[in-house]
Design a protein around this motif. Structure first.
Motif, mmCIF file in Angstrom:
data_model
loop_
_atom_site.group_PDB
_atom_site.id
_atom_site.type_symbol
_atom_site.label_atom_id
_atom_site.label_comp_id
_atom_site.label_asym_id
_atom_site.label_seq_id
_atom_site.Cartn_x
_atom_site.Cartn_y
_atom_site.Cartn_z
ATOM 1 N N TYR A 297 12.824 117.281 -11.600
ATOM 2 C CA TYR A 297 13.986 117.288 -10.706
ATOM 3 C C TYR A 297 14.090 115.958 -9.957
ATOM 4 O O TYR A 297 15.181 115.377 -9.845
ATOM 5 C CB TYR A 297 13.860 118.439 -9.708
ATOM 6 N N LYS B 233 24.765 118.191 -9.915
ATOM 7 C CA LYS B 233 25.026 119.599 -10.230
ATOM 8 C C LYS B 233 24.171 120.074 -11.391
ATOM 9 O O LYS B 233 23.633 121.188 -11.371
ATOM 10 C CB LYS B 233 26.508 119.799 -10.545
ATOM 11 N N GLU C 104 20.508 120.364 -10.174
ATOM 12 C CA GLU C 104 20.344 121.491 -9.252
ATOM 13 C C GLU C 104 20.452 122.827 -9.962
ATOM 14 O O GLU C 104 19.675 123.753 -9.701
ATOM 15 C CB GLU C 104 21.376 121.390 -8.124
ATOM 16 N N LEU C 105 21.422 122.939 -10.884
ATOM 17 C CA LEU C 105 21.587 124.183 -11.638
ATOM 18 C C LEU C 105 20.374 124.441 -12.523
ATOM 19 O O LEU C 105 19.886 125.580 -12.607
ATOM 20 C CB LEU C 105 22.850 124.102 -12.497
ATOM 21 N N ARG D 172 17.263 123.372 -12.108
ATOM 22 C CA ARG D 172 16.128 123.747 -11.256
ATOM 23 C C ARG D 172 16.253 125.188 -10.781
ATOM 24 O O ARG D 172 15.292 125.970 -10.833
ATOM 25 C CB ARG D 172 16.058 122.802 -10.056
ATOM 26 N N LYS D 173 17.441 125.566 -10.351
ATOM 27 C CA LYS D 173 17.685 126.918 -9.838
ATOM 28 C C LYS D 173 17.415 127.979 -10.896
ATOM 29 O O LYS D 173 16.721 128.980 -10.638
ATOM 30 C CB LYS D 173 19.133 127.019 -9.352
ATOM 31 N N GLU D 174 17.949 127.781 -12.101
ATOM 32 C CA GLU D 174 17.799 128.784 -13.157
ATOM 33 C C GLU D 174 16.370 128.851 -13.689
ATOM 34 O O GLU D 174 15.883 129.920 -14.054
ATOM 35 C CB GLU D 174 18.774 128.503 -14.302
ATOM 36 N N LEU E 17 13.619 128.211 -11.914
ATOM 37 C CA LEU E 17 12.848 128.904 -10.879
ATOM 38 C C LEU E 17 13.131 130.405 -10.883
ATOM 39 O O LEU E 17 12.261 131.222 -10.544
ATOM 40 C CB LEU E 17 13.160 128.316 -9.500
ATOM 41 N N ALA E 18 14.356 130.770 -11.299
ATOM 42 C CA ALA E 18 14.727 132.184 -11.372
ATOM 43 C C ALA E 18 14.286 132.805 -12.697
ATOM 44 O O ALA E 18 14.455 134.008 -12.914
ATOM 45 C CB ALA E 18 16.233 132.343 -11.209
#
Length: 316
Positions: free
Chosen positions: A267, A291, A294-295, A297-299, A301-302
């Motif tokens: 990231y 974007k 960030e997207l 990294r978010k997905e 981590l989820a």
């Protein structure tokens, strides 16, 4: 028909040569200039002598200058405009499909008409149909992508029209086809190896394959990224202005690193190019990069990296 003069001029300028560098006792600079401007013709023997002096084969010259109907594709893309699903934009898309269909029926537009019609319908299904399936898994999409995949696999040599078709249809290609065609593009576009401007085109095509594979086939994406870096490194001797491509490569390496397990390190690397884009005034690229990082990294981590859709980049 091939525009011999314009193609010759593009090759000469690509080689960094001036007309005077090619002047010979029986081939004056005036004759070469008029030939490039389409004001006169020159004999096949003289043309082959000039091409030889530039280090360009006759086959390469015909390949790069052949009538590939690529202007038709650009014209229809302009008519279609940016597509986000808004009613007005969908009307433009429908109109483009209708015109391409009519052109195809009446023998206009050549191969460009055929594939712009298929591309338009593919895109329409992608926008119209609400589904949890990835774009390339949708039955309606596959139907219109398959002719393009078959055409590209059978093409003995890839020129501009083949590269453009690959760029158009890649969001609808399965990861398996995308990786196979990414490799094939590099193999079949061997004529580009000595041309600076066409090498840049090839770099973009390799990136297209990476872009489509990144969230579907990590190993394939890594292979494409390594190839892109290899081509860029091989161009250093000839090209100095590679800033955008190198920034994109750094960001792509960061995304790949995130998917390979180093989430925070990747990231940080992906985001490291944002200030450079901002300084250069490339605000759209800056926002896009932020974007995407960030997207991703978010997905990750989820635990849902496959939920990230293909990022569709129109590179042609």
């Amino acid at each position: 028909m091939i525009d011999y003069g314009a193609t010759f001029k593009r090759l000469r300028e690509d080689k960094g040569l001036k007309i005077v560098d090619l002047e010979q006792p029986n081939i004056s600079r005036s004759l070469i200039g008029k030939f490039e401007r389409g004001q006169t013709r020159i004999s096949a023997d003289r043309l082959d002598k000039l091409l030889s002096d530039m280090g360009v084969s006759h086959d390469e010259f015909l390949f790069l200058g052949g009538d590939r109907s690529d202007n038709y594709i650009y014209m229809k893309l302009h008519e279609m405009g940016v597509q986000t699903g808004e009613p007005k934009e969908m009307q433009q898309l429908e109109a483009m499909i209708t015109r391409s269909t009519n052109d195809l029926k009446h023998g206009r537009g050549g191969i460009g008409a055929r594939f712009m019609r298929e591309f338009g319908i593919m895109l329409k299904y992608g926008i119209d149909k609400e589904t949890d399936k990835q774009f390339y898994d949708r039955v309606e999409v596959k139907k219109h992508v398959q002719p393009a995949v078959d055409f590209l696999k059978q093409a003995e040599t890839w020129g501009r029209i083949e590269l453009d078709i690959f760029t158009l249809f890649y969001p609808g290609m399965s990861p398996t086809d995308l990786l196979a065609l990414g490799r094939l593009a590099i193999k079949r576009a061997h004529f580009y190896s000595q041309l600076r401007t066409e090498q840049m085109r090839l770099v973009d095509i390799i990136y297209t394959a990476f872009n489509g594979l990144i969230y579907a086939d990590i190993a394939g994406a890594a292979e494409m990224l390594a190839l892109e870096e290899s081509v860029l490194n091989g161009m250093d001797e000839f090209m100095t202005d590679l800033t955008t491509q190198r920034l994109r490569l750094i960001s792509s390496k960061g995304l790949l690193k995130m998917l390979q397990g180093d989430i925070e390190g990747g990231y940080t690397q992906a985001m490291s190019v944002v200030p450079a884009y901002e300084i250069a005034g490339m605000n759209k690229m800056s926002e896009f990069t932020k974007k995407q990082a960030e997207l991703t990294r978010k997905e990750i981590l989820a635990g849902n990296p496959r939920n990230i859709p293909h990022t569709y980049s129109m590179l042609i």
